[in-house]
Design a protein around this motif. Sequence first.
Motif, PDB file in Angstrom:
ATOM      1  N   VAL A  69       0.659  -1.400   0.280  1.00  0.00           N
ATOM      2  CA  VAL A  69      -0.029   0.217   0.057  1.00  0.00           C
ATOM      3  C   VAL A  69       0.879   1.252  -0.457  1.00  0.00           C
ATOM      4  CG1 VAL A  69      -1.437   1.520   1.330  1.00  0.00           C
ATOM      5  CG2 VAL A  69      -2.051  -0.801   1.474  1.00  0.00           C
ATOM      6  N   PHE A  70       2.075   1.042   0.312  1.00  0.00           N
ATOM      7  CA  PHE A  70       2.782   2.171   0.366  1.00  0.00           C
ATOM      8  C   PHE A  70       3.918   2.677  -0.425  1.00  0.00           C
ATOM      9  CE2 PHE A  70       0.757   1.811   5.226  1.00  0.00           C
ATOM     10  CZ  PHE A  70       0.274   2.589   5.271  1.00  0.00           C
ATOM     11  N   TYR A  71       3.822   1.409  -1.042  1.00  0.00           N
ATOM     12  CA  TYR A  71       4.534   1.574  -2.268  1.00  0.00           C
ATOM     13  C   TYR A  71       3.798   2.770  -3.309  1.00  0.00           C
ATOM     14  CZ  TYR A  71       9.068  -1.004  -0.383  1.00  0.00           C
ATOM     15  OH  TYR A  71       9.976  -1.930   0.755  1.00  0.00           O
ATOM     16  N   LYS A  72       2.798   2.091  -2.759  1.00  0.00           N
ATOM     17  CA  LYS A  72       2.348   2.680  -4.821  1.00  0.00           C
ATOM     18  C   LYS A  72       2.134   3.897  -3.464  1.00  0.00           C
ATOM     19  CE  LYS A  72      -0.573  -1.281  -5.541  1.00  0.00           C
ATOM     20  NZ  LYS A  72      -2.085  -2.130  -5.066  1.00  0.00           N
ATOM     21  N   VAL A  73       1.507   4.394  -2.625  1.00  0.00           N
ATOM     22  CA  VAL A  73       1.946   5.576  -1.371  1.00  0.00           C
ATOM     23  C   VAL A  73       2.339   6.589  -2.432  1.00  0.00           C
ATOM     24  CG1 VAL A  73       1.090   7.241   0.631  1.00  0.00           C
ATOM     25  CG2 VAL A  73       0.147   5.521  -0.131  1.00  0.00           C
ATOM     26  N   THR A  74       3.923   6.105  -2.422  1.00  0.00           N
ATOM     27  CA  THR A  74       4.837   6.756  -2.313  1.00  0.00           C
ATOM     28  C   THR A  74       4.726   7.702  -3.859  1.00  0.00           C
ATOM     29  OG1 THR A  74       6.233   4.727  -2.551  1.00  0.00           O
ATOM     30  CG2 THR A  74       6.808   6.433  -0.789  1.00  0.00           C
ATOM     31  N   ALA A  75       4.483   6.497  -4.657  1.00  0.00           N
ATOM     32  CA  ALA A  75       4.422   6.855  -6.142  1.00  0.00           C
ATOM     33  C   ALA A  75       3.803   7.700  -6.530  1.00  0.00           C
ATOM     34  CB  ALA A  75       4.580   5.691  -7.163  1.00  0.00           C
ATOM     35  N   LYS A  76       2.653   7.636  -5.954  1.00  0.00           N
ATOM     36  CA  LYS A  76       1.020   8.762  -6.296  1.00  0.00           C
ATOM     37  C   LYS A  76       1.467  10.114  -5.501  1.00  0.00           C
ATOM     38  CE  LYS A  76      -1.619   5.851  -8.023  1.00  0.00           C
ATOM     39  NZ  LYS A  76      -2.259   6.352  -9.281  1.00  0.00           N
ATOM     40  N   LEU A  77       1.969   9.811  -4.602  1.00  0.00           N
ATOM     41  CA  LEU A  77       3.186  12.208  -4.425  1.00  0.00           C
ATOM     42  C   LEU A  77       3.551  11.952  -4.408  1.00  0.00           C
ATOM     43  CD1 LEU A  77       2.367  13.502  -1.774  1.00  0.00           C
ATOM     44  CD2 LEU A  77       4.151  11.972  -0.053  1.00  0.00           C
ATOM     45  N   GLU A  78       5.305  11.154  -4.729  1.00  0.00           N
ATOM     46  CA  GLU A  78       5.799  12.141  -6.130  1.00  0.00           C
ATOM     47  C   GLU A  78       5.047  12.547  -7.930  1.00  0.00           C
ATOM     48  OE1 GLU A  78       9.576  13.195  -7.315  1.00  0.00           O
ATOM     49  OE2 GLU A  78       9.418  10.886  -5.360  1.00  0.00           O
ATOM     50  N   GLU A  79       3.901  12.288  -7.539  1.00  0.00           N
ATOM     51  CA  GLU A  79       3.199  11.875  -9.340  1.00  0.00           C
ATOM     52  C   GLU A  79       2.562  13.946  -9.040  1.00  0.00           C
ATOM     53  OE1 GLU A  79       0.704   9.199 -10.807  1.00  0.00           O
ATOM     54  OE2 GLU A  79       1.971   7.551 -11.108  1.00  0.00           O
ATOM     55  N   ARG A  80       1.582  13.502  -7.179  1.00  0.00           N
ATOM     56  CA  ARG A  80       1.113  14.774  -7.555  1.00  0.00           C
ATOM     57  C   ARG A  80       1.629  15.768  -6.326  1.00  0.00           C
ATOM     58  NH1 ARG A  80      -3.585  10.865  -5.370  1.00  0.00           N
ATOM     59  NH2 ARG A  80      -3.654   9.946  -8.272  1.00  0.00           N
ATOM     60  N   LYS A  81       3.242  15.809  -6.200  1.00  0.00           N
ATOM     61  CA  LYS A  81       4.051  16.613  -5.294  1.00  0.00           C
ATOM     62  C   LYS A  81       3.382  17.879  -5.556  1.00  0.00           C
ATOM     63  CE  LYS A  81       8.503  16.560  -8.006  1.00  0.00           C
ATOM     64  NZ  LYS A  81       9.855  15.772  -7.896  1.00  0.00           N
ATOM     65  N   GLU A  82       3.802  18.647  -6.617  1.00  0.00           N
ATOM     66  CA  GLU A  82       3.426  20.349  -6.342  1.00  0.00           C
ATOM     67  C   GLU A  82       2.030  20.917  -5.949  1.00  0.00           C
ATOM     68  OE1 GLU A  82       5.315  22.503  -7.373  1.00  0.00           O
ATOM     69  OE2 GLU A  82       6.820  21.389  -8.087  1.00  0.00           O
ATOM     70  N   THR A  83       0.852  19.644  -6.139  1.00  0.00           N
ATOM     71  CA  THR A  83      -0.435  19.413  -6.017  1.00  0.00           C
ATOM     72  C   THR A  83      -0.330  20.020  -4.106  1.00  0.00           C
ATOM     73  OG1 THR A  83      -1.596  19.068  -6.876  1.00  0.00           O
ATOM     74  CG2 THR A  83      -3.176  18.837  -5.075  1.00  0.00           C
ATOM     75  N   PHE A  84       0.204  18.492  -2.827  1.00  0.00           N
ATOM     76  CA  PHE A  84       0.511  18.632  -1.777  1.00  0.00           C
ATOM     77  C   PHE A  84       1.497  19.717  -1.500  1.00  0.00           C
ATOM     78  CE2 PHE A  84      -1.043  14.536  -2.457  1.00  0.00           C
ATOM     79  CZ  PHE A  84      -1.560  14.472  -1.031  1.00  0.00           C
ATOM     80  N   LYS A  85       2.027  20.289  -2.242  1.00  0.00           N
ATOM     81  CA  LYS A  85       3.327  21.124  -1.559  1.00  0.00           C
ATOM     82  C   LYS A  85       2.223  22.356  -1.266  1.00  0.00           C
ATOM     83  CE  LYS A  85       5.120  24.178  -5.005  1.00  0.00           C
ATOM     84  NZ  LYS A  85       4.863  25.212  -6.037  1.00  0.00           N
ATOM     85  N   ASP A  86       1.692  23.118  -2.977  1.00  0.00           N
ATOM     86  CA  ASP A  86       0.661  24.042  -2.628  1.00  0.00           C
ATOM     87  C   ASP A  86      -0.731  23.928  -1.607  1.00  0.00           C
ATOM     88  OD1 ASP A  86       1.641  25.522  -5.291  1.00  0.00           O
ATOM     89  OD2 ASP A  86       0.013  24.597  -6.455  1.00  0.00           O
ATOM     90  N   VAL A  87      -0.985  22.980  -0.855  1.00  0.00           N
ATOM     91  CA  VAL A  87      -1.969  22.941  -0.012  1.00  0.00           C
ATOM     92  C   VAL A  87      -1.204  23.427   1.283  1.00  0.00           C
ATOM     93  CG1 VAL A  87      -3.249  21.619   0.870  1.00  0.00           C
ATOM     94  CG2 VAL A  87      -4.039  21.790  -1.466  1.00  0.00           C
ATOM     95  N   ILE A  88       0.001  22.875   1.288  1.00  0.00           N
ATOM     96  CA  ILE A  88       0.860  23.002   2.744  1.00  0.00           C
ATOM     97  C   ILE A  88       1.297  24.682   2.562  1.00  0.00           C
ATOM     98  CG2 ILE A  88       2.492  22.610   3.679  1.00  0.00           C
ATOM     99  CD1 ILE A  88       2.540  19.637   2.522  1.00  0.00           C
ATOM    100  N   VAL A  89       1.286  25.107   1.331  1.00  0.00           N
ATOM    101  CA  VAL A  89       1.458  26.417   1.403  1.00  0.00           C
ATOM    102  C   VAL A  89       0.382  27.251   1.958  1.00  0.00           C
ATOM    103  CG1 VAL A  89       2.468  28.856   0.031  1.00  0.00           C
ATOM    104  CG2 VAL A  89       3.607  26.215  -0.378  1.00  0.00           C
ATOM    105  N   ARG A  90      -0.531  26.425   1.315  1.00  0.00           N
ATOM    106  CA  ARG A  90      -1.594  27.320   1.267  1.00  0.00           C
ATOM    107  C   ARG A  90      -2.543  27.531   3.133  1.00  0.00           C
ATOM    108  NH1 ARG A  90      -7.639  26.205  -0.770  1.00  0.00           N
ATOM    109  NH2 ARG A  90      -9.055  28.612  -0.041  1.00  0.00           N
TER     110      ARG A  90
END
Length: 482
Positions: A69-90
């Motif tokens: 499950v978590f290997y899949k999470v790392t791959a998805k998070l890598e793909e969406r890192k800009e989206t997650f970054k923008d939410v953390i900033v906001r």
Amino acid sequence: MKKYQNYINGEWIDAKSGKTFTSINPANNDDIIAEFAYSDESDINEAVDAAFEKRLMWKNTPAPLRADVFYKVTAKLEERKETFKDVIVRETGKTNVEAMGEVMRAINVIRFMAGEATRLAGETLPSQQEGVIGYTKRVPHGVVGIITPWNFPLGLAASKTTPALVSGNTVVFKPASTTPLISVMYVQLLEECGLPKGVLNFITGPGKPAGDVLGKHEKVKAVSFTGSTNVGTSLGKVVTARGAKMQAEMGGKNPFVILPDADLDLAVEHIILSGFGECGQRCTATSRVILHKDIAAEVTSKLVEATSKITVGNPADSNVNMGAFIDENQVKNFEYYVEAGKKEGAELLIGGNRILSKGRDKGYFVEPTIFTNVSSDMKIAQEEIFGPLLAIIEVDSFEEALKVSNDIDYGLSSSIYTNDMNKAFNYLENVESGVSHVNMPSIYSEPHFPFGGMKCTTIGPREQGKAGVQFYSETRTLYLKP
């Protein structure tokens, strides 16, 4: 306005009370991010019951499959890192660079902890009895409660939930109420990557009911908490009183020692990074700058000059070096310690004010601040401020620098800058901190090394590395005579 719910037993549901609360952008109070479920004791009890029901199913799932499950999470998070970054900033007020750093750290810690699934090892030992086979194995506790703070909402969610779940526990996860959206996104990612229903249960809302229920609930066998010392200490007493396991990472008042033979420019660069990065809202942030008298004036001048060049403002802007405080309470706390420093006789060299100029009047912005002529007994040298305030303390010798470093109730992180390796090793051996550095910033750490403090900073075992998995599991000894 977007509305987000609790996640209990694999379903997104409203709080039983029907109440919600809002989260706002700390850099712009007019920017209301979303509504979230305002949970009370009944919601938390439901989450615990769901986790308890699924504990045996998840425990009996082979550990490598749990890790998938978590290997899949790392791959998805890598793909969406800009989206997650923008939410953390906001949501947190961090700059783009700081927010991306948190995303990448989360990816690294998830990847490492997922690998621990294949290293949940026991040992086989020779028995003193003929024909007896003796061995050990590590097993999960059962239901685990996890409470995370607002300063690293994604990073700490990852570093706590991953080892807990990889070890075979089921989880009730409560994030900070000021940063719930990034936590929702993380839970959605786990759901998307195939985490079974009920294995992780997620509730939002105020901290007190969650702490009370998770601390006292007999079905909750371990609790991991990061936050203030007062709350963590109180929660720890409740949890351990009933025989459950407790892990708490709390305050820091981290020293940064500079000796005359050090690379002064490097040291100043790292003080700015460690002391003012993320508005000083890190438990590992540099708070006390301990300078040998022979270089105190030079270093102080360099620090003031570097500080004067820091741009404070909208963290989404690429030219901003320091973003916003998380909320009004943090601003008031900062202002309290600025006044305390003045009253006790310290000299304010730069900063000390809230910033209310146009464009920053609707957010929580303060100036990076430096005090000198600070003695070790002053409030600004003893109490955790959790803000961009440096207290400069001058000393006459290495021995005095070590003494001042240890003259504190906290013991999380420390740094010394010197090219004298005898003094460097002396400092490493004798400073009272769980994480220590030579010629490196106080904030530096790596996810495969244990992380934690001494004194009143930490309760229970370390986080991260193999120690992280060890907290979330216990050893059984098994004897077999065919």
